[in-house]
Design a protein around this motif. Structure first.
Motif, PDB file in Angstrom:
ATOM      1  N   TRP A  45       1.903  -7.545-126.237  1.00  0.00           N
ATOM      2  CA  TRP A  45       0.650  -8.294-126.101  1.00  0.00           C
ATOM      3  C   TRP A  45      -0.527  -7.340-126.012  1.00  0.00           C
ATOM      4  O   TRP A  45      -1.607  -7.636-126.521  1.00  0.00           O
ATOM      5  CB  TRP A  45       0.671  -9.293-124.950  1.00  0.00           C
ATOM      6  CG  TRP A  45       0.418  -8.777-123.563  1.00  0.00           C
ATOM      7  CD1 TRP A  45       1.339  -8.590-122.579  1.00  0.00           C
ATOM      8  CD2 TRP A  45      -0.839  -8.401-122.980  1.00  0.00           C
ATOM      9  NE1 TRP A  45       0.749  -8.110-121.444  1.00  0.00           N
ATOM     10  CE2 TRP A  45      -0.596  -7.991-121.667  1.00  0.00           C
ATOM     11  CE3 TRP A  45      -2.155  -8.365-123.455  1.00  0.00           C
ATOM     12  CZ2 TRP A  45      -1.600  -7.541-120.806  1.00  0.00           C
ATOM     13  CZ3 TRP A  45      -3.169  -7.925-122.599  1.00  0.00           C
ATOM     14  CH2 TRP A  45      -2.882  -7.524-121.303  1.00  0.00           C
ATOM     15  N   ALA A  48      -1.423  -6.237-129.512  1.00  0.00           N
ATOM     16  CA  ALA A  48      -2.032  -7.360-130.241  1.00  0.00           C
ATOM     17  C   ALA A  48      -3.440  -7.647-129.726  1.00  0.00           C
ATOM     18  O   ALA A  48      -4.359  -7.908-130.513  1.00  0.00           O
ATOM     19  CB  ALA A  48      -1.145  -8.600-130.114  1.00  0.00           C
ATOM     20  N   TYR A  49      -3.617  -7.588-128.418  1.00  0.00           N
ATOM     21  CA  TYR A  49      -4.940  -7.850-127.835  1.00  0.00           C
ATOM     22  C   TYR A  49      -5.932  -6.754-128.216  1.00  0.00           C
ATOM     23  O   TYR A  49      -7.091  -7.047-128.522  1.00  0.00           O
ATOM     24  CB  TYR A  49      -4.807  -7.967-126.316  1.00  0.00           C
ATOM     25  CG  TYR A  49      -6.049  -8.436-125.595  1.00  0.00           C
ATOM     26  CD1 TYR A  49      -6.763  -9.549-126.016  1.00  0.00           C
ATOM     27  CD2 TYR A  49      -6.499  -7.778-124.451  1.00  0.00           C
ATOM     28  CE1 TYR A  49      -7.897  -9.984-125.337  1.00  0.00           C
ATOM     29  CE2 TYR A  49      -7.622  -8.200-123.768  1.00  0.00           C
ATOM     30  CZ  TYR A  49      -8.320  -9.302-124.219  1.00  0.00           C
ATOM     31  OH  TYR A  49      -9.438  -9.727-123.538  1.00  0.00           O
ATOM     32  N   TRP A  52      -7.018  -7.622-131.606  1.00  0.00           N
ATOM     33  CA  TRP A  52      -7.874  -8.802-131.581  1.00  0.00           C
ATOM     34  C   TRP A  52      -9.274  -8.430-131.110  1.00  0.00           C
ATOM     35  O   TRP A  52     -10.270  -8.834-131.724  1.00  0.00           O
ATOM     36  CB  TRP A  52      -7.255  -9.876-130.681  1.00  0.00           C
ATOM     37  CG  TRP A  52      -7.992 -11.169-130.698  1.00  0.00           C
ATOM     38  CD1 TRP A  52      -7.824 -12.201-131.575  1.00  0.00           C
ATOM     39  CD2 TRP A  52      -9.037 -11.581-129.800  1.00  0.00           C
ATOM     40  NE1 TRP A  52      -8.693 -13.227-131.278  1.00  0.00           N
ATOM     41  CE2 TRP A  52      -9.452 -12.871-130.193  1.00  0.00           C
ATOM     42  CE3 TRP A  52      -9.663 -10.983-128.711  1.00  0.00           C
ATOM     43  CZ2 TRP A  52     -10.457 -13.563-129.535  1.00  0.00           C
ATOM     44  CZ3 TRP A  52     -10.662 -11.671-128.053  1.00  0.00           C
ATOM     45  CH2 TRP A  52     -11.056 -12.953-128.468  1.00  0.00           C
ATOM     46  N   LEU A  53      -9.354  -7.672-130.032  1.00  0.00           N
ATOM     47  CA  LEU A  53     -10.666  -7.258-129.518  1.00  0.00           C
ATOM     48  C   LEU A  53     -11.417  -6.423-130.555  1.00  0.00           C
ATOM     49  O   LEU A  53     -12.605  -6.640-130.798  1.00  0.00           O
ATOM     50  CB  LEU A  53     -10.507  -6.458-128.224  1.00  0.00           C
ATOM     51  CG  LEU A  53     -10.147  -7.256-126.985  1.00  0.00           C
ATOM     52  CD1 LEU A  53      -9.734  -6.318-125.856  1.00  0.00           C
ATOM     53  CD2 LEU A  53     -11.303  -8.145-126.542  1.00  0.00           C
ATOM     54  N   ASN A  55     -11.206  -6.494-133.706  1.00  0.00           N
ATOM     55  CA  ASN A  55     -11.654  -7.336-134.828  1.00  0.00           C
ATOM     56  C   ASN A  55     -12.733  -8.340-134.450  1.00  0.00           C
ATOM     57  O   ASN A  55     -13.449  -8.817-135.325  1.00  0.00           O
ATOM     58  CB  ASN A  55     -10.467  -8.084-135.429  1.00  0.00           C
ATOM     59  CG  ASN A  55      -9.538  -7.164-136.171  1.00  0.00           C
ATOM     60  OD1 ASN A  55      -9.950  -6.150-136.719  1.00  0.00           O
ATOM     61  ND2 ASN A  55      -8.259  -7.494-136.175  1.00  0.00           N
ATOM     62  N   HIS A  56     -12.857  -8.688-133.165  1.00  0.00           N
ATOM     63  CA  HIS A  56     -13.770  -9.766-132.779  1.00  0.00           C
ATOM     64  C   HIS A  56     -15.021  -9.320-132.023  1.00  0.00           C
ATOM     65  O   HIS A  56     -16.029 -10.027-132.063  1.00  0.00           O
ATOM     66  CB  HIS A  56     -13.022 -10.817-131.943  1.00  0.00           C
ATOM     67  CG  HIS A  56     -12.092 -11.645-132.766  1.00  0.00           C
ATOM     68  ND1 HIS A  56     -10.817 -11.263-133.049  1.00  0.00           N
ATOM     69  CD2 HIS A  56     -12.273 -12.832-133.381  1.00  0.00           C
ATOM     70  CE1 HIS A  56     -10.244 -12.167-133.807  1.00  0.00           C
ATOM     71  NE2 HIS A  56     -11.112 -13.138-134.022  1.00  0.00           N
ATOM     72  N   ASN A  60     -17.887 -11.682-134.541  1.00  0.00           N
ATOM     73  CA  ASN A  60     -17.603 -13.100-134.706  1.00  0.00           C
ATOM     74  C   ASN A  60     -18.535 -13.898-133.802  1.00  0.00           C
ATOM     75  O   ASN A  60     -18.456 -13.779-132.580  1.00  0.00           O
ATOM     76  CB  ASN A  60     -16.133 -13.367-134.348  1.00  0.00           C
ATOM     77  CG  ASN A  60     -15.697 -14.776-134.653  1.00  0.00           C
ATOM     78  OD1 ASN A  60     -16.475 -15.720-134.554  1.00  0.00           O
ATOM     79  ND2 ASN A  60     -14.438 -14.929-135.011  1.00  0.00           N
ATOM     80  N   VAL A  63     -17.030 -16.004-130.862  1.00  0.00           N
ATOM     81  CA  VAL A  63     -16.310 -15.343-129.775  1.00  0.00           C
ATOM     82  C   VAL A  63     -17.313 -14.549-128.946  1.00  0.00           C
ATOM     83  O   VAL A  63     -18.112 -13.791-129.487  1.00  0.00           O
ATOM     84  CB  VAL A  63     -15.223 -14.386-130.314  1.00  0.00           C
ATOM     85  CG1 VAL A  63     -14.575 -13.598-129.184  1.00  0.00           C
ATOM     86  CG2 VAL A  63     -14.170 -15.166-131.099  1.00  0.00           C
ATOM     87  N   THR A  81     -13.784 -14.408-121.520  1.00  0.00           N
ATOM     88  CA  THR A  81     -13.863 -14.647-122.957  1.00  0.00           C
ATOM     89  C   THR A  81     -14.173 -16.112-123.223  1.00  0.00           C
ATOM     90  O   THR A  81     -13.572 -16.997-122.612  1.00  0.00           O
ATOM     91  CB  THR A  81     -12.528 -14.277-123.642  1.00  0.00           C
ATOM     92  OG1 THR A  81     -12.266 -12.889-123.408  1.00  0.00           O
ATOM     93  CG2 THR A  81     -12.578 -14.541-125.136  1.00  0.00           C
TER      94      THR A  81
END
Length: 167
Positions: A45, A48-49, A52-53, A55-56, A60, A63, A81
């Motif tokens: 996780w 993955a996080y 995600w962070l 990319n965002h 975005n 977000v 968030t």
């Protein structure tokens, strides 16, 4: 928003490592269904996080990741968030925009000082400015009183979750 010893600001990529550590208070070794209980799941996780962070953050408009920075040390001591999701319109929500609050976390030594409340107030303003009328969150028993004071109510809807466990 600021207080005597901290400021609430948008998170940046420089905050990613600390955002992961703060979120670990929610995701590692708790009784929650989404908790990671093995080092392998924790590593999964976290990776993955991190992605995600990366990319965002700042990329975005739907977000908003907030960080709480200690004024003196510059250390990130809290985060939250907000995510805007476009759903089918309803009578109660004609534009279909729904807000989701995730990962409201304050480092243990800084809790009970109004930081989570400031994070939530700033996120709710962000949602309001984008005409998001419905905001949803999942809470712990310890935090439910805070959310009630901010206008959140227990839903009368039956929420069902189907969660496929990663192998």
């Amino acid at each position: 928003m600021s207080d005597a010893f901290y400021i609430v600001r948008s998170a940046t990529t420089a905050d990613v490592a600390m955002l992961i550590e703060l979120r670990a208070f929610l995701l590692d070794g708790t009784d929650a269904s989404y908790s990671s209980r093995t080092p392998e799941r924790q590593a999964r996780w976290r990776a993955a996080y991190r992605g995600w962070l990366t990319n965002h953050l700042g990329a975005n408009d739907n977000v908003q990741v907030l960080a709480v920075e200690h004024r003196d040390s510059g250390q990130v001591i809290g985060c939250a968030t907000g995510i805007i999701d476009a759903r089918a319109p309803t009578a109660a929500n004609p534009n279909g925009l729904s807000g989701w609050v995730q990962s409201v976390v304050v480092a243990p030594q800084w809790r009970a000082q109004g930081i989570a409340r400031q994070l939530m107030r700033q996120l709710l303003r962000w949602f309001d400015n984008r005409e998001v009328a419905t905001v949803v969150l999942q809470t712990t028993p310890d935090a439910s009183r805070l959310y009630a004071t901010l206008g959140f109510q227990t839903s009368t809807e039956c929420l069902l979750v189907r969660q496929v466990r990663p192998s």
